[in-house]
Design an enzyme around this catalytic site. Sequence first.
Site, PDB file in Angstrom:
ATOM      1  N   GLY A  22      26.519   3.057 -21.556  1.00 44.08           N
ATOM      2  CA  GLY A  22      27.616   2.117 -21.292  1.00 44.08           C
ATOM      3  C   GLY A  22      27.859   1.965 -19.798  1.00 44.08           C
ATOM      4  N   ILE A  42       0.834  -1.200   0.000  1.00 43.18           N
ATOM      5  CA  ILE A  42       0.000   0.000   0.000  1.00 43.18           C
ATOM      6  C   ILE A  42       0.874   1.257   0.000  1.00 43.18           C
ATOM      7  CG2 ILE A  42      -1.894   1.209   1.126  1.00 43.18           C
ATOM      8  CD1 ILE A  42      -2.481  -1.697   0.084  1.00 43.18           C
ATOM      9  N   GLU A  51      -0.991  -1.816 -10.151  1.00 41.91           N
ATOM     10  CA  GLU A  51      -2.360  -1.588 -10.644  1.00 41.91           C
ATOM     11  C   GLU A  51      -2.721  -2.526 -11.799  1.00 41.91           C
ATOM     12  OE1 GLU A  51      -3.967   2.361 -10.762  1.00 41.91           O
ATOM     13  OE2 GLU A  51      -2.332   3.125  -9.526  1.00 41.91           O
TER      14      GLU A  51
END
Length: 385
Positions: A344, A162, A368
Amino acid sequence: MNTDYMTPDTSEDLQMIRESARNFAEKHIRPHVMEWDEAQHFPKDLFHKMGEQGFMGVLVPEEYGGSGLGYQEYITIIEETTKVCSSIGLSLAAHNSLGTNHILSFGTEEQKQKYLPKLASGEHIAFWGLTEANTGSDAGRMQCVAKKDGDYYVINGTKNWITHGRSGDVGVVIVRTGEPLDSHGMSAFIIERDMEGFSGGKKENKLGMRASETAELIFDNCRVHKSQLLGKEGEGFIQSMKILDGGRISIGALSLGIAKGSYDAALKYSKEREQFGKPISSFQAISFKLADMATEIEASELLIRKAGHLKNNHLPVTKISAMAKYYASEACVRAATEAVQIHGGYGFTKDFPVEKFFRDCKLCTIGEGTSEIQKLVISRKILKD
């Protein structure tokens, strides 16, 4: 079809909002990005400042103290914030589109008047709880339960992953009030931080998005008055699916910000870095990477803006928001990966922003609703249509 969403920057007001969000992020966020990331510090005071800018109640009508703006403005604010720090973009998105928006969308007038002004001002920060340790996409088997006791519901159980689980002041949780696997067996409640029997639990130690707090919610005989129920008993799951339609636009915008941030950094570096006597951008291997990144960013934005257009006009958005979230999140992972490759060895260090984008981007394909769930949503919609 109305195609205004395809050229969002032609709006003078929207461009002003973009510049406002960009300037705020440069001044108040960029100087602290790596400091907050290294310490896993959630800068709660920053969100109070964002409230003063109107960023904490973007979609909340002015009558409740919000900015009264729409999804195009909201997408822009999330994008610009995320280009600087995706952790802050994530928390801003979760506050606006989940907890705050659930109360806005399904609250009574009394509930809206009570909670929205403080959420929109940034005085309060929102959380939203659906997921549990063993029930991510399988929400019907949730084990966090509310039992009716007179005028109260007694909630027991936990919620996991949460955002603002410890620091949030007010939020919405969806708990089981009926039988498992019954889509009408879940209900949504407004929860206040100081309610007896409610607390924040374990804070997750994350790969990325480290300045956005993620934690457990713990309910131990937490008594919640029936006046805290959002809508009617049994409507929680259906409400959540509608909230997630808008939430997926948020993750799309978050993904767009990461992709653009990665691209901007890679483009700049490729023009400055020289090998064999010329900038590496002049080599086809690098220029083709940039071309792919730029193309996928354009495609992502069109999908996200279309979803925002549908949402603004109260049109069906489930399929397009899932497409936008799925495509943009996967594209941002590719963009961040290629940005590190273009840098790189330097891309593997914390001295350049692409290292953090690389760590942060993966959450967009998970939060989600995973990419696999998005494909499930999309396929069901196209087969049904």
